[in-house]
Every structure is written in structure tokens, then in C-alpha cells.
Design an enzyme around this catalytic site. Structure first.
Site, PDB file in Angstrom:
ATOM      1  N   SER A  43       0.752  -1.281   0.096  1.00 23.52           N
ATOM      2  CA  SER A  43      -0.163   0.129   0.161  1.00 23.52           C
ATOM      3  C   SER A  43       0.669   1.435   0.005  1.00 23.52           C
ATOM      4  O   SER A  43       0.183   2.457   0.096  1.00 23.52           O
ATOM      5  CB  SER A  43      -0.682  -0.052   1.158  1.00 23.52           C
ATOM      6  OG  SER A  43       0.024  -0.126   2.436  1.00 23.52           O
ATOM      7  N   ASP A  67      -3.617  -0.431   7.316  1.00 28.39           N
ATOM      8  CA  ASP A  67      -4.255   0.724   7.203  1.00 28.39           C
ATOM      9  C   ASP A  67      -5.294   0.472   5.842  1.00 28.39           C
ATOM     10  O   ASP A  67      -4.644   0.560   4.744  1.00 28.39           O
ATOM     11  CB  ASP A  67      -3.515   1.949   7.105  1.00 28.39           C
ATOM     12  CG  ASP A  67      -4.101   3.234   7.009  1.00 28.39           C
ATOM     13  OD1 ASP A  67      -5.338   3.279   6.559  1.00 28.39           O
ATOM     14  OD2 ASP A  67      -3.430   4.151   7.385  1.00 28.39           O
ATOM     15  N   LYS A  70      -5.229   3.564   3.287  1.00 34.24           N
ATOM     16  CA  LYS A  70      -3.919   3.305   2.573  1.00 34.24           C
ATOM     17  C   LYS A  70      -4.151   2.218   1.265  1.00 34.24           C
ATOM     18  O   LYS A  70      -3.872   2.311   0.312  1.00 34.24           O
ATOM     19  CB  LYS A  70      -2.617   3.233   3.071  1.00 34.24           C
ATOM     20  CG  LYS A  70      -1.958   4.354   3.814  1.00 34.24           C
ATOM     21  CD  LYS A  70      -0.376   4.114   4.036  1.00 34.24           C
ATOM     22  CE  LYS A  70      -0.282   3.216   5.431  1.00 34.24           C
ATOM     23  NZ  LYS A  70       0.958   3.029   5.671  1.00 34.24           N
ATOM     24  N   SER A 175      15.252  -7.285   1.561  1.00 33.07           N
ATOM     25  CA  SER A 175      16.159  -6.887   2.450  1.00 33.07           C
ATOM     26  C   SER A 175      16.851  -5.447   2.519  1.00 33.07           C
ATOM     27  O   SER A 175      15.990  -4.488   2.305  1.00 33.07           O
ATOM     28  CB  SER A 175      17.516  -7.946   2.567  1.00 33.07           C
ATOM     29  OG  SER A 175      18.561  -7.892   3.698  1.00 33.07           O
ATOM     30  N   TYR A 189      17.444  -2.515  13.555  1.00 35.95           N
ATOM     31  CA  TYR A 189      16.916  -2.821  12.140  1.00 35.95           C
ATOM     32  C   TYR A 189      17.740  -3.804  11.328  1.00 35.95           C
ATOM     33  O   TYR A 189      17.060  -4.699  10.792  1.00 35.95           O
ATOM     34  CB  TYR A 189      16.652  -1.503  11.475  1.00 35.95           C
ATOM     35  CG  TYR A 189      16.511  -1.389   9.930  1.00 35.95           C
ATOM     36  CD1 TYR A 189      15.331  -1.730   9.482  1.00 35.95           C
ATOM     37  CD2 TYR A 189      17.496  -1.119   8.834  1.00 35.95           C
ATOM     38  CE1 TYR A 189      15.009  -1.755   8.252  1.00 35.95           C
ATOM     39  CE2 TYR A 189      17.248  -1.298   7.657  1.00 35.95           C
ATOM     40  CZ  TYR A 189      15.901  -1.695   7.154  1.00 35.95           C
ATOM     41  OH  TYR A 189      15.824  -1.641   5.831  1.00 35.95           O
ATOM     42  N   LYS A 193      16.996  -7.483   8.877  1.00 39.04           N
ATOM     43  CA  LYS A 193      17.320  -7.607   7.410  1.00 39.04           C
ATOM     44  C   LYS A 193      18.418  -8.643   7.284  1.00 39.04           C
ATOM     45  O   LYS A 193      18.695  -9.281   6.209  1.00 39.04           O
ATOM     46  CB  LYS A 193      17.702  -6.342   7.016  1.00 39.04           C
ATOM     47  CG  LYS A 193      16.674  -5.269   6.939  1.00 39.04           C
ATOM     48  CD  LYS A 193      15.384  -5.579   5.945  1.00 39.04           C
ATOM     49  CE  LYS A 193      14.274  -4.565   6.308  1.00 39.04           C
ATOM     50  NZ  LYS A 193      13.190  -5.296   5.201  1.00 39.04           N
TER      51      LYS A 193
END
Ligand SMILES: NC(=O)C1=CN([C@@H]2O[C@H](COP(=O)(O)OP(=O)(O)OC[C@H]3O[C@@H](n4cnc5c(N)ncnc54)[C@H](OP(=O)(O)O)[C@@H]3O)[C@@H](O)[C@H]2O)C=CC1
Ligand SMILES: CCCCCCCCCCCCCCCC(=O)[C@@H](N)CO
Length: 329
Positions: A43, A67, A70, A175, A189, A193
Site C-alpha cells: 500500500s 491501514d 492506504k 532486505s 533494524y 534484515k
């Protein structure tokens, strides 16, 4: 001297030949006519651009997100890009991909009931919250792995069974270049990944003997709503370091991602930095030429990389100096 050059060229040639005859055959698709493509995170940003490209290539498209506002806006945009509006179906499904496996499975079963067996799954739902690790909210540390790793692992676990049975299918893992090099501010983060990358390379080996293919994408910074949001928590050091890879357009990244998957690429890479990082740290074998170029260039690229890494450490050191100056004023 000549004999050594001759031997080296001979060994390279032999290596190229061995690779040529050992590689699994490439499965190449020209378009996605009548195929069902599912895009998690479809989205917004890169996922939406990939979904639009799939629609242009004739696919039935399901976009997944949380959402519904969206999602329905995205469905309208994707529908407007369909090659054959009368015959292509586009739908959205509201699903949190960090849900437990049972919920993911239930949702995917109904997705397939509506638009047919999934031919291509693009795992693009993901997000980044930056910061130094010890200052990161422990819930955020967990969320980074729940969304970026499990949000890819569970949908993939589901579709692999059907794809292997039908002996066709494409899976894309999104990734990041931050899964090839550790960077200040991306600690929570990048772990998620890197996990995605580990999963990809193992699953790729488990696909031997099938016509199912998996493509691992390493986007650099891309100008999306998610990127604007991540900038709010991004330390100055992280900005200065990641500027090396440039800022890319989601349409370019989304489009190339689809085409790299359709042409059977193991890695999908979008920038000079991505090319150098995968050359240094990647494990895929895509073609004899790729390996020959790696053998010839690795030591030089390593020297360049060491220089770049040292400059990144200097950026962090400068940041520290500035912070200390502010403190002592
Ligand atoms: N932009 C960049 O610089 C880079 C991005 N990437 C990766 O590319 C992917 C896309 O990024 P980008 O386009 O910037 O992101 P955006 O924030 O623009 O879009 C993220 C999408 O994921 C969906 N999403 C987020 N959380 C969930 C969830 N829990 N369940 C289901 N859907 C979810 C969002 O919808 P909703 O919020 O409604 O759920 C949205 O559709 C991510 O995996 C990101 O890590 C990698 C490298 C660079
Ligand atoms: C000549 C160049 C040589 C190569 C040097 C290495 C450069 C490293 C730059 C790494 C950039 C990391 C981008 C991560 C983006 C990301 O994942 C977030 N935006 C998440 O949304």
C-alpha cells in the site's frame, strides 16, 4: 612469468566452465499474465511500485497492509495501471504480518480462494526505527525482528508448500544494503534484515531441483513515506554514512525488483554501493562472468572498502567530538 599468466587464465576459464555446467537452469518469465501476485506492504513505497509494475505486466494483484485507507487508495492506483482492466483482479487484504502463524495461514488461504494460487510473493512489509542500540526501546528492538524477519518468514513458510507442489513460483525478500554492512544507528533494524538474508540463502539451496525461485533484494535509501518517517529518528552520523549509497526512486526500485525476479536473478541490486557490497560479502553464484569478475577485482574492492569503512568510523568520531564540545560549553 608468461606461464603463470597462462595458468591463471586457464584456471579462470575452467572455473567458468564448471560454473556454467553446474548452475540450475534459469526460469525466465516474460510477463505475469493471469498470475496471482501478492505484495505485503503493497500500500506504500517500494511495495506499491512493485504492485503497479505487476499490474502492468498483466497480474492479478493482492496487496497486504494494516491501514485500510492506504490499501484502498493503492488498489485504485494499481487498478488504473492494469494492462487489461476487464480481466485483471486487484484486491486488498488487511493483515498484520507480525501476527502468529495461524492467523497468517488463515488469511493466505482466503487470499488464494479469492484470486487463485499465489504465483509470486513479494515480502515488502517492513520498517526502520533508528538509534543507538542501548537507547532503543526494547519493544522496538523486538518489533524490528517481528516485522522485518517474521513478517517475511511466515508468509514465505506458507506459500512455499503450494509453490513446491505446483513446481512453479517466485518469492522476493526485501532486505537492505544495511544487511551487507553494519552501520551506526541501524543496529536494531539491520539485525532483522540480516536474518532475512540468512533465510533467503538457505531457502535458495532448499529449492534445488524445483522451478521455484527466490530473489533477495538489497535496496539502498529509497524516497518513500517509510523513509521520511525513519528520518525522524535517524542520527546525523547515520545520515552522513548512508548518503554514500544515494537516494533512489521507489518506482525504479519496485520495477527492477519485479524484472530481476522474472529473469531469475538471485540478488537484486540497485546502486554502485550495492554492487560493491554484494561483490564483497555476497554468496550467490549467478553466472560464470560474475564469478570471474569477482576473482579479478576482489582485492582492489576490499582496499576501497577498508578506506570507506575507516571514513565511516571517522564520521562517528567527529560526531562524538561535536557532542563533547556541546557538553563542555
Ligand atoms: N525506503 C528505504 O530507504 C528502504 C526500504 N527498505 C525496505 O523496503 C520495504 C519497503 O519500504 P518502504 O517502501 O520505504 O516502506 P513504507 O513505509 O513506504 O511502506 C511500508 C508498507 O508496509 C506495510 N506494513 C508495515 N507494517 C506492517 C505490518 N505489521 N503488517 C502488514 N503490513 C505492514 C505498510 O502498510 P501499513 O502501515 O498500513 O501496515 C506499507 O504498505 C521495507 O521492508 C523496508 O525495510 C530497504 C532498504 C531501503
Ligand atoms: C562507492 C560506494 C562503496 C560502497 C560503500 C558502502 C556504502 C554503505 C551505505 C549503506 C547505506 C545503507 C542504506 C540502508 C537503507 C535502509 O535500509 C533504510 N533506509 C531502511 O528503510
Amino acid at each position: 612469468m608468461f606461464i603463470y599468466i597462462f595458468l591463471f587464465v586457464f584456471v579462470l576459464g575452467a572455473l567458468g566452465l564448471v560454473i556454467h555446467f553446474s548452475l540450475d537452469k534459469k526460469v525466465i518469465y516474460k510477463d505475469l499474465k493471469n498470475k496471482h501476485v501478492v505484495v505485503t506492504g503493497g500500500s506504500s513505497g517500494i511495495g506499491k511500485s512493485a504492485a503497479v509494475e505487476a499490474a502492468r505486466l498483466g497480474a492479478h494483484v493482492t496487496v497486504i497492509g494494516r491501514d485500510t485507507g492506504k490499501l484502498s487508495a493503492a488498489v485504485a492506483e494499481i487498478t488504473a495501471n492494469c494492462r487489461d482492466k476487464n480481466n485483471q483482479k486487484v484486491q486488498y487484504v488487511a493483515l498484520d504480518v507480525t501476527s502468529d502463524y495461524k492467523a497468517i495461514e488463515k488469511s493466505f488461504v482466503s487470499i488464494e480462494e479469492k484470486l487463485g494460487p499465489i504465483f509470486m510473493l513479494i515480502n515488502c512489509a517492513g520498517m526502520c526505527i533508528c538509534g543507538q542500540f542501548e537507547k532503543t526501546d526494547p519493544d522496538v528492538i523486538k518489533q524490528m525482528v517481528d516485522l522485518n524477519y517474521f513478517g517475511t518468514a511466515y508468509p514465505t513458510r506458507y506459500v512455499l508448500q503450494g509453490m513446491k507442489k505446483r513446481n512453479e513460483g517466485l518469492i522476493v525478500f526485501v532486505s537492505s544494503e544495511a544487511a551487507l554492512i553494519g552501520i551506526y544507528g541501524y543496529s536494531a533494524y539491520s539485525a532483522g534484515k540480516w536474518a532475512v538474508r540468512g533465510l533467503a540463502e538457505s531457502v535458495i539451496m532448499e529449492l534445488v531441483g524445483t522451478n521455484v525461485r527466490l530473489t533477495l533484494a538489497f535496496p539502498p535509501d529509497t524516497d518513500t513515506p517509510g523513509f521520511k518517517n525513519e528520518d525522524l529518528t535517524k542520527p546525523e552520523e547515520t545520515k552522513l554514512i548512508s548518503v554514500t549509497a544515494g537516494l533512489h526512486s521507489p518506482d525504479d526500485v519496485g520495477k527492477q525488483m519485479i524484472h530481476d525476479a522474472l529473469t531469475g536473478k538471485t540478488y537484486s541490486v540497485y546502486s554502485v554501493s550495492g554492487t560493491l557490497l554484494t561483490l564483497l560479502f555476497g554468496g550467490s553464484i549467478d553466472s560464470p562472468m560474475q564469478v570471474v569478475l569477482q576473482v579479478l577485482s576482489l582485492s582492489v574492492v576490499r582496499i576501497i572498502m577498508v578506506g570507506i569503512l575507516l571514513s565511516f568510523y571517522n564520521i562517528v568520531r567527529d560526531g562524538l567530538k561535536k557532542k563533547n564540545e556541546v557538553k563542555t560549553k
